[in-house]
Design a protein around this motif. Structure first.
Motif, PDB file in Angstrom:
ATOM      1  N   GLU A  40      37.123 103.592  66.882  1.00  0.00           N
ATOM      2  CA  GLU A  40      35.694 103.319  67.037  1.00  0.00           C
ATOM      3  C   GLU A  40      34.877 104.477  66.461  1.00  0.00           C
ATOM      4  O   GLU A  40      35.179 105.650  66.729  1.00  0.00           O
ATOM      5  N   GLU A  41      33.819 104.135  65.722  1.00  0.00           N
ATOM      6  CA  GLU A  41      33.027 105.204  65.112  1.00  0.00           C
ATOM      7  C   GLU A  41      32.329 106.095  66.130  1.00  0.00           C
ATOM      8  O   GLU A  41      32.186 107.303  65.909  1.00  0.00           O
ATOM      9  N   ALA A  42      31.926 105.501  67.259  1.00  0.00           N
ATOM     10  CA  ALA A  42      31.270 106.298  68.303  1.00  0.00           C
ATOM     11  C   ALA A  42      32.236 107.359  68.832  1.00  0.00           C
ATOM     12  O   ALA A  42      31.837 108.477  69.163  1.00  0.00           O
ATOM     13  N   ARG A  43      33.506 106.967  68.890  1.00  0.00           N
ATOM     14  CA  ARG A  43      34.521 107.919  69.360  1.00  0.00           C
ATOM     15  C   ARG A  43      34.705 109.044  68.347  1.00  0.00           C
ATOM     16  O   ARG A  43      34.823 110.212  68.723  1.00  0.00           O
ATOM     17  N   GLU A  71      32.436 110.055  66.292  1.00  0.00           N
ATOM     18  CA  GLU A  71      31.212 110.868  66.354  1.00  0.00           C
ATOM     19  C   GLU A  71      31.352 111.919  67.447  1.00  0.00           C
ATOM     20  O   GLU A  71      30.991 113.073  67.264  1.00  0.00           O
ATOM     21  N   ALA A  72      31.891 111.478  68.592  1.00  0.00           N
ATOM     22  CA  ALA A  72      32.049 112.386  69.733  1.00  0.00           C
ATOM     23  C   ALA A  72      33.171 113.388  69.483  1.00  0.00           C
ATOM     24  O   ALA A  72      33.077 114.545  69.855  1.00  0.00           O
TER      25      ALA A  72
END
Ligand SMILES: [Zn+2]
Length: 124
Positions: A102-105, A107-108
Motif C-alpha cells: 500500500e502506498e500509504a504504508r 509513505e509512512a
C-alpha cells in the motif's frame, strides 16, 4: 510503480539514510571488515583520573553507544535493502506475497518489506 513515485521514495530513503548515518557516526564507525555493518566506538576523553577509571568509563560508554547504535544500524540496513530493491526493480512489492505494498504504508515507512496484511507475520 511508475518512475515518478519510485524516485519520490528513493529520495526519501536516501535522505533518511543520510540522517541515520550521521547519527551512527556519533556513536560508532563503519566496520572495515564488514561492508554495511557498524560498530560502536568510544571517542577519546581525558576525564578519568586513573587508568582503571578510564577503562571503566570507556566500557560504560561503549555499552551505551552499542545500545544506541544497534537499532539505528538495523534501520540503516533496512533502508539499504529498500534501495537495493529499487535498483533490482522489486521495490514496493511485498516480500511474503509479492503483492503491491500500500502506498500509504510506504509513505509512512519507505523501507517497508511487506504489505499491511503480512506486516504482523514478518519482521518489518
Ligand atoms: Zn503481503
Amino acid at each position: 510503480m511508475d518512475e515518478k513515485k519510485l524516485s519520490h521514495f528513493k529520495k526519501k530513503l536516501e535522505e533518511e539514510l543520510r540522517t541515520v548515518e550521521s547519527d551512527l557516526a556519533d556513536v560508532g564507525r563503519k566496520n572495515p571488515d564488514a561492508p554495511g555493518e557498524w560498530e560502536a566506538q568510544v571517542k577519546d576523553t581525558d576525564t578519568a583520573s586513573t587508568e582503571a577509571d578510564e577503562k571503566a568509563d570507556k566500557f560504560e560508554e561503549y555499552e551505551s553507544n552499542s545500545a544506541i547504535l544497534e537499532p539505528v544500524a538495523a534501520r540503516a540496513k533496512e533502508i539499504q535493502h529498500a534501495l537495493e530493491k529499487i535498483a533490482s526493480g522489486t521495490y514496493g512489492l511485498c516480500e511474503v506475497s509479492g503483492e503491491r505494498i500500500e502506498e500509504a504504508r510506504l509513505e509512512a515507512n519507505p523501507a517497508a518489506r511487506t504489505c499491511e496484511k503480512h506486516m504482523r507475520q514478518g519482521k518489518s
